[in-house]
Design a protein around this motif. Structure first.
Motif, PDB file in Angstrom:
ATOM      1  N   GLU A 147      29.041  31.590  30.303  1.00 26.62           N
ATOM      2  CA  GLU A 147      29.402  32.699  29.415  1.00 26.62           C
ATOM      3  C   GLU A 147      29.270  34.032  30.138  1.00 26.62           C
ATOM      4  OE1 GLU A 147      30.683  34.462  25.863  1.00 26.62           O
ATOM      5  OE2 GLU A 147      30.641  32.351  26.466  1.00 26.62           O
ATOM      6  N   ARG A 148      28.206  34.209  30.908  1.00 22.46           N
ATOM      7  CA  ARG A 148      28.019  35.460  31.649  1.00 22.46           C
ATOM      8  C   ARG A 148      29.063  35.598  32.760  1.00 22.46           C
ATOM      9  NH1 ARG A 148      22.133  34.219  30.845  1.00 22.46           N
ATOM     10  NH2 ARG A 148      21.343  35.853  29.446  1.00 22.46           N
ATOM     11  N   LEU A 149      29.416  34.496  33.403  1.00 20.55           N
ATOM     12  CA  LEU A 149      30.450  34.517  34.440  1.00 20.55           C
ATOM     13  C   LEU A 149      31.789  34.939  33.846  1.00 20.55           C
ATOM     14  CD1 LEU A 149      31.132  33.680  37.441  1.00 20.55           C
ATOM     15  CD2 LEU A 149      31.892  31.519  36.474  1.00 20.55           C
ATOM     16  N   PHE A 150      32.155  34.358  32.700  1.00 17.09           N
ATOM     17  CA  PHE A 150      33.435  34.696  32.066  1.00 17.09           C
ATOM     18  C   PHE A 150      33.439  36.145  31.591  1.00 17.09           C
ATOM     19  CE2 PHE A 150      33.655  29.971  30.662  1.00 17.09           C
ATOM     20  CZ  PHE A 150      33.923  29.602  31.971  1.00 17.09           C
ATOM     21  N   ARG A 151      32.294  36.620  31.104  1.00 16.52           N
ATOM     22  CA  ARG A 151      32.219  38.006  30.640  1.00 16.52           C
ATOM     23  C   ARG A 151      32.414  38.977  31.797  1.00 16.52           C
ATOM     24  NH1 ARG A 151      27.013  39.354  27.281  1.00 16.52           N
ATOM     25  NH2 ARG A 151      26.040  39.108  29.329  1.00 16.52           N
ATOM     26  N   ARG A 154      36.097  38.996  32.580  1.00 13.27           N
ATOM     27  CA  ARG A 154      36.823  39.803  31.586  1.00 13.27           C
ATOM     28  C   ARG A 154      36.652  41.287  31.863  1.00 13.27           C
ATOM     29  NH1 ARG A 154      34.704  36.162  27.713  1.00 13.27           N
ATOM     30  NH2 ARG A 154      33.147  37.703  27.059  1.00 13.27           N
ATOM     31  N   LYS A 155      35.428  41.677  32.195  1.00 18.58           N
ATOM     32  CA  LYS A 155      35.123  43.089  32.431  1.00 18.58           C
ATOM     33  C   LYS A 155      35.984  43.645  33.560  1.00 18.58           C
ATOM     34  CE  LYS A 155      31.240  46.150  33.593  1.00 18.58           C
ATOM     35  NZ  LYS A 155      29.774  46.221  33.849  1.00 18.58           N
ATOM     36  N   LEU A 156      36.238  42.842  34.588  1.00 16.32           N
ATOM     37  CA  LEU A 156      37.013  43.302  35.736  1.00 16.32           C
ATOM     38  C   LEU A 156      38.493  42.958  35.608  1.00 16.32           C
ATOM     39  CD1 LEU A 156      34.112  43.676  36.798  1.00 16.32           C
ATOM     40  CD2 LEU A 156      34.942  42.950  39.040  1.00 16.32           C
ATOM     41  N   GLY A 157      38.896  42.430  34.442  1.00 17.13           N
ATOM     42  CA  GLY A 157      40.303  42.132  34.216  1.00 17.13           C
ATOM     43  C   GLY A 157      40.821  40.948  35.007  1.00 17.13           C
ATOM     44  N   CYS A 158      39.946  40.002  35.333  1.00 20.94           N
ATOM     45  CA  CYS A 158      40.334  38.835  36.124  1.00 20.94           C
ATOM     46  C   CYS A 158      40.582  37.624  35.226  1.00 20.94           C
ATOM     47  CB  CYS A 158      39.236  38.490  37.136  1.00 20.94           C
ATOM     48  SG  CYS A 158      38.810  39.840  38.256  1.00 20.94           S
ATOM     49  N   ASN A 159      41.242  36.615  35.790  1.00 25.14           N
ATOM     50  CA  ASN A 159      41.372  35.346  35.084  1.00 25.14           C
ATOM     51  C   ASN A 159      39.991  34.744  34.886  1.00 25.14           C
ATOM     52  OD1 ASN A 159      44.182  35.511  35.044  1.00 25.14           O
ATOM     53  ND2 ASN A 159      44.373  34.497  37.037  1.00 25.14           N
ATOM     54  N   LEU A 166      37.018  36.340  41.760  1.00 22.89           N
ATOM     55  CA  LEU A 166      36.858  37.711  41.282  1.00 22.89           C
ATOM     56  C   LEU A 166      37.658  38.617  42.201  1.00 22.89           C
ATOM     57  CD1 LEU A 166      35.009  38.762  38.919  1.00 22.89           C
ATOM     58  CD2 LEU A 166      33.491  39.636  40.694  1.00 22.89           C
ATOM     59  N   ARG A 167      38.361  39.585  41.627  1.00 24.64           N
ATOM     60  CA  ARG A 167      39.111  40.533  42.449  1.00 24.64           C
ATOM     61  C   ARG A 167      38.747  41.955  42.044  1.00 24.64           C
ATOM     62  NH1 ARG A 167      42.979  42.377  39.102  1.00 24.64           N
ATOM     63  NH2 ARG A 167      43.715  40.999  37.430  1.00 24.64           N
ATOM     64  N   ARG A 168      38.879  42.858  42.994  1.00 21.91           N
ATOM     65  CA  ARG A 168      38.505  44.250  42.755  1.00 21.91           C
ATOM     66  C   ARG A 168      39.607  44.959  41.982  1.00 21.91           C
ATOM     67  NH1 ARG A 168      38.864  49.301  45.579  1.00 21.91           N
ATOM     68  NH2 ARG A 168      40.024  48.306  47.266  1.00 21.91           N
ATOM     69  N   PRO A 169      39.280  45.536  40.824  1.00 23.76           N
ATOM     70  CA  PRO A 169      40.286  46.291  40.070  1.00 23.76           C
ATOM     71  C   PRO A 169      40.704  47.538  40.842  1.00 23.76           C
ATOM     72  CG  PRO A 169      38.375  45.760  38.707  1.00 23.76           C
ATOM     73  CD  PRO A 169      37.994  45.464  40.119  1.00 23.76           C
ATOM     74  N   LYS A 170      41.932  47.953  40.632  1.00 22.74           N
ATOM     75  CA  LYS A 170      42.433  49.153  41.279  1.00 22.74           C
ATOM     76  C   LYS A 170      41.584  50.357  40.873  1.00 22.74           C
ATOM     77  CE  LYS A 170      46.644  51.909  41.854  1.00 22.74           C
ATOM     78  NZ  LYS A 170      48.072  52.054  41.467  1.00 22.74           N
ATOM     79  N   GLY A 171      41.151  51.125  41.852  1.00 22.49           N
ATOM     80  CA  GLY A 171      40.375  52.323  41.592  1.00 22.49           C
ATOM     81  C   GLY A 171      38.874  52.122  41.598  1.00 22.49           C
ATOM     82  N   MET A 172      38.400  50.870  41.625  1.00 19.97           N
ATOM     83  CA  MET A 172      36.951  50.635  41.638  1.00 19.97           C
ATOM     84  C   MET A 172      36.416  50.852  43.049  1.00 19.97           C
ATOM     85  SD  MET A 172      34.732  47.260  40.514  1.00 19.97           S
ATOM     86  CE  MET A 172      34.820  47.639  38.761  1.00 19.97           C
ATOM     87  N   TRP A 173      35.288  51.530  43.143  1.00 19.77           N
ATOM     88  CA  TRP A 173      34.672  51.771  44.434  1.00 19.77           C
ATOM     89  C   TRP A 173      34.242  50.452  45.058  1.00 19.77           C
ATOM     90  CZ3 TRP A 173      30.932  56.549  43.669  1.00 19.77           C
ATOM     91  CH2 TRP A 173      31.716  57.666  43.340  1.00 19.77           C
ATOM     92  N   ASP A 174      34.296  50.405  46.400  1.00 17.59           N
ATOM     93  CA  ASP A 174      33.893  49.192  47.115  1.00 17.59           C
ATOM     94  C   ASP A 174      32.444  48.828  46.825  1.00 17.59           C
ATOM     95  OD1 ASP A 174      36.373  48.821  48.260  1.00 17.59           O
ATOM     96  OD2 ASP A 174      35.881  49.906  50.104  1.00 17.59           O
ATOM     97  N   GLU A 179      28.559  45.019  44.245  1.00 18.88           N
ATOM     98  CA  GLU A 179      27.473  44.694  43.319  1.00 18.88           C
ATOM     99  C   GLU A 179      27.932  43.645  42.307  1.00 18.88           C
ATOM    100  OE1 GLU A 179      26.455  48.437  41.663  1.00 18.88           O
ATOM    101  OE2 GLU A 179      25.395  49.150  43.464  1.00 18.88           O
ATOM    102  N   HIS A 180      29.152  43.831  41.769  1.00 19.06           N
ATOM    103  CA  HIS A 180      29.689  42.842  40.833  1.00 19.06           C
ATOM    104  C   HIS A 180      29.880  41.495  41.522  1.00 19.06           C
ATOM    105  CE1 HIS A 180      30.165  45.429  37.436  1.00 19.06           C
ATOM    106  NE2 HIS A 180      31.042  46.231  38.018  1.00 19.06           N
ATOM    107  N   PHE A 181      30.358  41.530  42.780  1.00 18.83           N
ATOM    108  CA  PHE A 181      30.636  40.280  43.474  1.00 18.83           C
ATOM    109  C   PHE A 181      29.345  39.520  43.788  1.00 18.83           C
ATOM    110  CE2 PHE A 181      31.958  37.682  47.156  1.00 18.83           C
ATOM    111  CZ  PHE A 181      33.004  37.006  46.551  1.00 18.83           C
ATOM    112  N   GLU A 182      28.294  40.242  44.131  1.00 21.97           N
ATOM    113  CA  GLU A 182      27.002  39.589  44.355  1.00 21.97           C
ATOM    114  C   GLU A 182      26.514  38.914  43.078  1.00 21.97           C
ATOM    115  OE1 GLU A 182      24.334  42.485  45.904  1.00 21.97           O
ATOM    116  OE2 GLU A 182      25.448  42.752  47.791  1.00 21.97           O
TER     117      GLU A 182
END
Length: 202
Positions: A147-151, A154-159, A166-174, A179-182
């Motif tokens: 559930e936390r993984l899916f949330r 969703r927050k980053l607009g990914c499948n 997980l992919r970086r949304p346009k405009g998000m700082w590296d 931090e999200h990817f970790e």
């Protein structure tokens, strides 16, 4: 302050399903600005679907007498109610300096970073005033990592999905994305462990 339909399926509403106000986010996005008055419109979505909107005035010209006024409509047709709700603001001074802003819950008169209005509610109030839980509390312990993984996805607009990535949304700082990817890698590792345990039991 209206009540809930206590007999509705799924139990009491949760904070995740409710429209909410976040004063720190409003200031960060310049929808509200200390030292100034701002007017605008806020809108919400729940699981990708629009669920509400309202107009607001944020008067923070005087730090000691700051407030929000919220204007929205409840219901439709002849039963529609035009609501104007006043919310006082205050601030504290953290040890690291600056100001941290809070809203005053109109019903408990306590500081809150967020105020909520559930679908069946008629006013914004603190989570404690509405006695709201979180969706994750209704999920079995085994499924919480998923559930936390899916949330996060969703927050980053990914499948959404286990091993969907997980992919970086346009405009998000590296740095923010790292931090999200970790966090994603930690959750994926826990999901792997849960699936292995389930397979072993089978």
């Amino acid at each position: 302050m209206g009540g809930y339909f206590s007999g509705r399926s799924g139990g009491r509403p949760t904070a995740d399903e409710s429209c909410h106000l976040d004063i720190a986010w409003m200031i960060r996005t310049k929808l509200a600005m200390p030292g100034r008055m701002k007017r605008g419109t806020l809108s919400w979505s729940c699981r990708g679907k629009p669920c509400g909107s309202m107009s607001y005035t944020a008067d923070m010209a005087d730090p000691d007498h700051s407030w929000l006024e919220l204007s929205y409509t409840l219901g439709s047709g002849d039963s529609a109610e035009k609501v104007k709700q006043h919310v006082s603001l205050c601030h504290t001074t953290p040890n690291y300096g600056g100001k941290r802003w809070w809203m005053i819950c109109p019903y408990r008169h306590t500081r809150a970073g967020k105020l909520y209005r559930p679908n069946e509610g008629d006013r914004f109030a603190s989570r404690q005033a509405w006695q709201l839980g979180y969706h994750i509390q209704r999920v079995s312990h085994r499924d919480r990592a998923f559930e936390r993984l899916f949330r996060l996805q969703r927050k980053l607009g990914c499948n959404q999905g286990w091993e969907a990535g997980l992919r970086r949304p346009k405009g998000m700082w590296d740095r923010t994305f790292r931090e999200h990817f970790e966090r994603y890698l930690q959750l994926e590792e826990r999901c792997d462990a849960e699936m292995k345990a389930l397979i072993d039991r089978l």
